[in-house]
Structure formats: C-alpha cells, structure tokens
Scaffold this motif. Structure first.
Motif, mmCIF file in Angstrom:
data_model
loop_
_atom_site.group_PDB
_atom_site.id
_atom_site.type_symbol
_atom_site.label_atom_id
_atom_site.label_comp_id
_atom_site.label_asym_id
_atom_site.label_seq_id
_atom_site.Cartn_x
_atom_site.Cartn_y
_atom_site.Cartn_z
ATOM 1 N N CYS A 26 58.379 30.383 -41.353
ATOM 2 C CA CYS A 26 59.250 31.455 -40.869
ATOM 3 C C CYS A 26 60.447 31.653 -41.804
ATOM 4 C CB CYS A 26 59.748 31.142 -39.453
ATOM 5 S SG CYS A 26 58.509 31.354 -38.169
ATOM 6 N N TRP B 8 60.604 35.499 -41.369
ATOM 7 C CA TRP B 8 60.199 35.866 -40.024
ATOM 8 C C TRP B 8 61.210 35.330 -39.028
ATOM 9 C CZ3 TRP B 8 54.937 33.240 -41.192
ATOM 10 C CH2 TRP B 8 54.202 34.035 -42.077
ATOM 11 N N GLU B 9 61.515 36.105 -38.007
ATOM 12 C CA GLU B 9 62.447 35.667 -36.972
ATOM 13 C C GLU B 9 61.707 35.428 -35.671
ATOM 14 O OE1 GLU B 9 65.965 37.952 -36.458
ATOM 15 O OE2 GLU B 9 66.215 38.269 -38.600
#
Length: 143
Positions: free
Chosen positions: A26, A31-32
């Motif tokens: 992530c 990416w959150e």
C-alpha cells in the motif's frame, strides 16, 4: 511440540506476514485504506511484533527453567525496549531502525540462545525475519 502444534504456529506466523506485506505494498503503490495512515499502521504492527519476539524468550524461560532462564528473561525485555525507542523516532528513522532491529535480533538469537529451540521454530523465524525485513526495507527504499 506436536506436528499439529508446529503446523498451527507456522500458519499463524505466515498469517502474521499479511500486514507487513499488505501495508508495505500500500505504501509503495500509494494505496490508501479508508483514510488510515498505512505508515502508522505498519510501524505500529512492526513494534508490536518486535515486542512479541521478546515474549517468546519469556515463555521459554517460564516453560523450561534451567541455568539459561536468567539469560532468557533478560533477553525477553530487549525487543520491547527497542520497540519503545522506535516509537520515539521520526520518519524515516523509525522504519530504518526496524529494518535493522529484526535481522539484528535474529542474528543475536542464532548466535546462542536459539540453539535450544526446536528446528521447526528456527526455520520459521528465519523465513519470517527475511520477509519482514524485505517488506520494511522496500518501504524505506521505494515509498
């Protein structure tokens, strides 16, 4: 430990890698997860697991008291103290300290104290340490 017990420990150990690998990916790819701080989650999980490595030695000392128990009890408090220091560090020093702490602790264990532990446990710890270190180092290098 029975074959079933070591198998359970292996499955739980490998399952414990999911947050390391997942959060590292992530962070590397941006990416959150629902607005959460992936970095804080990774550091928090890593210091928890580092502390857990000390608890393993405490458990061995309690389960098999012998001439080595004092050393095991002392060894058991080192990882939590290291983890606590990591919490006081700022980015990127915190992750870098963890990248160094996991293999350093494993090397120290292999040099002496771990010789009394079962073969399956030593193999498992080696694999887990390698994956944890690669995951954290990847974040330091690429995120």
């Amino acid at each position: 430990m029975s074959a079933d017990g070591s198998r359970t420990a292996e499955l739980l150990g490998y399952g414990g890698l999911i947050p390391f690998v997942g959060l590292s990916l992530c962070l590397i790819f941006g990416w959150e997860i629902d607005g959460l701080s992936n970095r804080s989650l990774l550091v928090g999980y890593a210091v928890t697991i580092l502390s857990f490595l000390g608890a393993v030695h405490w458990g061995f000392a309690v389960a098999a008291p012998d001439s080595h128990s004092s050393r095991d009890f002392v060894a058991s408090v080192v990882p939590p103290l290291l983890a606590w220091v990591v919490l006081a560090l700022k980015s990127p020093a915190d992750l870098l300290a963890l990248v160094l702490a996991f293999p350093a602790w494993f090397i120290w264990e292999r040099a002496g104290i771990m010789a009394r532990y079962p073969d399956w446990f030593r193999r498992l710890r080696a694999i887990l340490t390698i994956v944890v270190t690669i995951s954290l180092a990847s974040v330091v290098a690429f995120a």
